[in-house]
Design an enzyme around this catalytic site. Structure first.
Site, PDB file in Angstrom:
ATOM      1  N   GLU B 345       0.864  -1.194   0.000  1.00  0.00           N
ATOM      2  CA  GLU B 345       0.000   0.000   0.000  1.00  0.00           C
ATOM      3  C   GLU B 345       0.890   1.231   0.000  1.00  0.00           C
ATOM      4  O   GLU B 345       0.718   2.147   0.818  1.00  0.00           O
ATOM      5  CB  GLU B 345      -0.900   0.002   1.238  1.00  0.00           C
ATOM      6  CG  GLU B 345      -1.646  -1.323   1.447  1.00  0.00           C
ATOM      7  CD  GLU B 345      -2.552  -1.323   2.676  1.00  0.00           C
ATOM      8  OE1 GLU B 345      -2.125  -0.807   3.717  1.00  0.00           O
ATOM      9  OE2 GLU B 345      -3.683  -1.833   2.570  1.00  0.00           O
ATOM     10  N   CYS B 441     -10.225  -0.061   7.991  1.00  0.00           N
ATOM     11  CA  CYS B 441      -9.665   1.248   8.310  1.00  0.00           C
ATOM     12  C   CYS B 441     -10.368   2.361   7.561  1.00  0.00           C
ATOM     13  O   CYS B 441     -10.619   3.424   8.113  1.00  0.00           O
ATOM     14  CB  CYS B 441      -8.166   1.282   8.066  1.00  0.00           C
ATOM     15  SG  CYS B 441      -7.674   0.948   6.387  1.00  0.00           S
TER      16      CYS B 441
END
Lengths: 676, 676
Positions: B345, B441
């Site tokens: 990421e 998240c």
């Protein structure tokens, strides 16, 4: 399917390659690759990870001897994986199997290349080396014929327990290919006999009969290898076994699901999805799309084509044609590269042909050549030969450096070296050829293909010689009791002139089938006036005559640089073009065109092509009119700015044959350039 | 750095959002996201994997009680991983920690969003729910202040033993943000006190003093959270602890290398490379390029900006500016998305901004908003506000469906649904928003950002109100003993009209700093004639006056569709353009333009833009002149063919705001379209 159309490769012993281009490649294999490979498989390459291949064979042989001396001796059992790390000090180690579990093939591929090379360049020293190695290999064989050092050394109770992952039948296939090649080249049958004994053992284990195992290879190749063994020995059992493997594949319940010993989790819940990778999701005759690991796929399809021909199985041929069409019209790079993704070295969906993350494994293009030749054996249709030529001159040859000393496993069509170094998604794309690979499949595969290129250039049947590729050669063909000598000269791949000289001491009725390459709009031919019939069919010119004395036929296929576009469904090539000339695909390199190749366009309306012979590393360069987009006059710090019509400056683009890229150090490369 | 320029967000209790656009988003958070989240963290979402968050807190509390009752009781020790699978029957389970090791943050993010929401929409029932949950959470806290259920339940001897991977200080940061927000919204300090006790414990464990641990967070956020705690409590220790974490980071020998308990192997041999991912490869003041996990990175930089301001640390500010410039001029998508690769990421190299494999995590754009606001607090420079606005209206909002019921984690700029389904390299790109995520998240992060948007729209210092975003609001500002009421109306983002009404019952000297958006070439203003000074600086208009009674200032920032090009160094956008209007980036969807978006071009010379209000899902569409490339008349089976000048047909392109894509089912989408 008409068996009159069938053909077979000639014995390499009846052919002498004289071609400038191919001779050079074959000499590289002979003088560079084969000796390097020998050192590699004997752990004698300083700085390279040891292969352990010959050490494994030796150890297996020693264990056999120990068992023979003391039948009560209990061989220890080791737990092992796909790759078994070699300890740093290889002389101070346990008696174990090391390396990849298919490490045996390091030798069997080598001996195959050696065999082909010996047909062109007898070399008693090399032959002795091979003979001695064959002795070592044969000593590793078990009494029952089994011959795979991974299981012989580790745990014989696990033989054939994990066909999906553990490559036993793959190793058998390469052993067989090597053994047949060595026998055909030298007449020596020690390795052939070992292969037969192993094949007999496999045949006793697998088969349609009740009680026999219904498995099939996790990595295909045994299918086509068994066909070669059948050709070499005439033993029908080998043909039947190959057919069994093909027929059994993809049946439900899936054989691979019945195996207990799968160290890797299956990827999907959906059983068909789970078996895509191994082309085992459907019975082969129902497969419509090339899926999974690209090398496995084309090896399977090659075997299917062999069996379709030998058993005249129309439904199997239909599957081969469907799969061929799927690959070549929806899943093939312009270079003949196949397998778009590095994840599983696999095919993806139709028209998904990204250039910068391409996998296009050298071995997959080689497998496509295998498949093409086998389709040609069923029917000489230039569709197959055109693709074979495309793959050979581009996606295969790019796998080896011009000095034969380094190799690509992956053959991208666009490279930004920075991305290869810094972006993990492109770590599989190497911006520079590598000396060797831990998983050393591509270099030896190139070696065996290039040294047997005549097997792809020519096939024959009783009265016809098929010239699929114009490779300068001298060859003899028997027609009835007569022997005809045929000499071919060729200026390929950089000029389209070729000649065929037929020397028939006795008047001999024979047909010459000469391929008309797809890239030549027309052609001229001289010297064929005496032929009793001249007919064009499926991209071949058939010249039939009763040849007598010497006849020289001259062919000229005009070559000019061409601009090629991709099917609009290929998103990655939208708005872009490539340049080709004759069979060669060209590319741009940073060395000739500066950095930022993505800012260049080819002037498609007036490309003003100029071919410059011997311009780059002895090959022609193609110069063309293009333009370079100027960086806009925006502040250095702007990532996005309001659009203004682009400013460009005229420039000359310099293209070189794709297969030659990256022979002058690291730099950007692209095959596809924006149309301007 | 000039402290006169510093500013701070206003208390949300002093602001009432009235803005049509933002009110709607906030209502979605209040009515959809917050209740859904509550159900999720209590395992009450049918069909979704249980979060186990509240169960973990409850179990930790029970274990605490058991230890208090029987100090000799030996708590069992469990071995656990990053993710701890919840058993199918969650009521019939061992007493263990389940879920991700950062599962505590499911609650702490929720309570933060709840706090903001309560400031705008008092809701005693919701507040009661939160109070009760806070009781559960506080009961989980150890006597010494430690509060992370993963270690409390599993093995307290391992506390702070794996800072690199195990997210303890990340959980602490979210706890603190939630606690401060809840205290500021409700005045209730139970959770705040728990956070302080935990912070005190951390402060006793880490620090520059001899004998204290020299570690720092593996996933940053504690840095900025401690600053909020310092603001809320005035306790300098928290500021010092934040600074310690920032100063310590990246020092050699690397702290993370001294930890013993790393379940994942480090990626590289080279120590600096090994720590890139955590921004720990260099001391922060020496970092020139944004690296590694994008969310971690911008959270760190946000904390650095806080500390730079509060300690007036010029070298730290310099690092922030360098990193800001690197991100926004070399590593940011036009949508304000950051982090180009799904592998880790993470950021990749400069100008590497692929559209179809983009990661551009919603949370990373949120973190960029955090960073921007903190840079604005140091100095009101529209460079920061422009990026903040870009990220907010595009890369952040795209993370949530228009109905607030589904979410994107990844925000690509080009989508071919087939590729997302079939190509493993794009499995991270979802062609349709998801209900929730195992690693949840993004949805709660959107929730807490959107419900506190006023904290980003406005900041103030003693005598200045900064309007960074024109968000319709009513707010009060204290200047000395006077209170000024300010009402803002706004037609953003689809029209550029806004007004600011200043009501000063007593004559009050105050400066209004009004941002001049970068996308508006000019603007008109009315009603400011009475200002004693009007000055433009760094993209803000400063109106200073002694305001008295009512003053209404009207602003008009003309909006027109713009064609945007990327820096030529962005290879993936070469020859392409995007369309923007005001702060919104637009995109093409299959629903309006048919499939094969890659065949479309925008007529850049004469785009003939028409804005059609309320055309798609209540938002404007932009129609433009374009063309569609016709599939060439080549045989269906041709993958490559000789180039001919492309044939196109004129067509109308229909663009919609990027953030609204994929609210009408699955289909192709692209932001960048070929220039034609």
């Amino acid at each position: 399917m008409d068996s009159k159309n069938f053909s077979n490769p000639l014995s390499l012993r009846d052919i002498r390659i004289t071609d400038d281009f191919w001779k050079k490649e074959m000499e590289l294999v002979r003088t560079e690759v084969i000796p390097y490979q020998w050192n590699a498989l004997n752990d004698n390459v300083p700085g390279a990870a040891p292969s352990f291949c010959m050490k494994n064979y030796r150890l297996a042989g020693e264990l056999n001897a120990r068992r023979r001396q003391d039948p009560s001796w209990q061989q220890p059992v080791w737990t092992t994986g796909i790759f078994n790390l070699v300890p740093e000090d290889i002389n101070n180690r346990e008696e174990r199997f090391y390396g990849f579990l298919f490490q045996d093939t390091d030798f069997t591929k080598w001996v195959e290349a050696v065999a082909y090379s010996l047909t062109q360049h007898p070399d008693p020293e090399l032959e002795k080396l091979a003979d001695d190695a064959i002795d070592v290999v044969c000593a590793a064989q078990l009494e029952n014929g089994y011959l795979d050092t991974f299981y012989i050394i580790n745990d014989q109770s696990k033989i054939f327990s994990n066909l999906r992952d553990n490559h036993e039948l793959y190793c058998f296939g390469h052993l067989t290919e090597g053994a047949v090649a060595y026998y055909e080249a030298t007449g020596k049958d020690k390795l052939l006999k070992a292969a037969c004994r192993y094949a007999d053992y496999i045949d006793s284990f697998f088969g349609p009969e009740e009680g026999k195992c219904k498995g099939y290879p996790g990595h295909e190749i045994a299918e086509m290898a068994l066909v070669r063994l059948y050709h070499a020995t005439g033993n029908d059992r080998y043909l039947a076994l190959s057919r069994f493997f093909i027929d059994e594949r993809g049946k439900q319940p899936y054989y691979f699901d019945t195996e207990v010993d799968h160290p890797f989790e299956a990827k999907g819940e959906n059983p068909p999805l789970r078996h895509f990778y191994h082309q085992a999701h459907l019975p082969v005759r129902e497969q419509k799309e090339a899926t999974g690991h690209a090398v496995r796929a084309v090896y399977l399809y090659s075997g299917m084509a062999d069996i379709a021909r030998l058993t005249q199985d129309e439904s199997l041929l239909g599957a081969c044609e469907t799969l061929w069409n799927n690959i070549t019209t929806q899943k093939m790079y312009i270079t003949g590269g196949i397998g778009s993704t590095h994840l599983g070295e696999a095919f993806t969906f139709n028209y998904d042909l990204p250039n910068d993350t391409a996998y296009a494994e050298t071995c997959a293009s080689i497998g496509l050549v295998f498949f093409a030749r086998r389709m040609l054996q069923i029917k000489a249709d230039a569709r197959y030969a055109n693709v074979m030529e495309r793959a050979l001159f581009n996606g295969v040859l790019s796998g080896m450096a011009l000095d034969g000393k380094s190799f690509f496993y992956v053959n991208p069509l666009e490279v930004l070296p920075k991305a290869c170094h810094e972006d993990e998604r492109k770590f599989h794309v190497k911006p520079i050829r590598q000396k060797w690979f831990g998983c050393a499949c591509c270099p030896p595969n190139i070696a065996r293909l290039l040294s047997s290129v005549a097997s792809y250039a020519f096939t024959e049947n009783e009265d016809t010689l098929f010239v699929h590729l114009y490779v300068g050669s001298e060859l003899t063909k028997k027609v009835g009791d007569n022997t005809v000598t045929i000499s071919i000269t060729s200026e390929f791949p950089y000029a389209g002139k070729a000649s065929v000289r037929i020397s028939a001491p006795e008047p001999t009725g024979m047909t010459l089938a000469l391929r008309l390459p797809d890239w030549a709009e027309d052609y001229s031919i001289k010297g064929a006036e005496g032929a009793s019939s001249a007919e064009t069919r499926d991209g071949y010119l058939y010249l039939t005559s009763t040849w007598s004395g010497e006849t020289v036929i001259s062919l000229d296929f005009p070559m000019r640089p061409r601009i090629i576009a991709a099917n609009p469904a290929v998103r990655e090539d939208a708005g872009k073009v490539a340049v080709a000339c004759g069979p060669m695909i060209y590319c741009l390199e940073e060395a000739d065109n500066g950095a930022d190749l993505h800012l260049l366009s080819l002037n498609c309306a007036e490309p003003d092509f100029r071919v410059c012979p011997d311009a780059i590393l002895g090959a022609p360069a193609i110069k063309a009119a293009g333009s370079r987009r100027k960086p806009q006059e925006v502040s250095d710090t702007s990532l996005y700015h309001e659009y203004r019509a682009p400013e460009t400056e005229a420039c000359t683009l310099t293209f070189l044959p794709y297969y030659m890229w990256n022979n002058r150090g690291e730099g950007e490369m692209t095959v596809w350039v924006r149309e301007g």
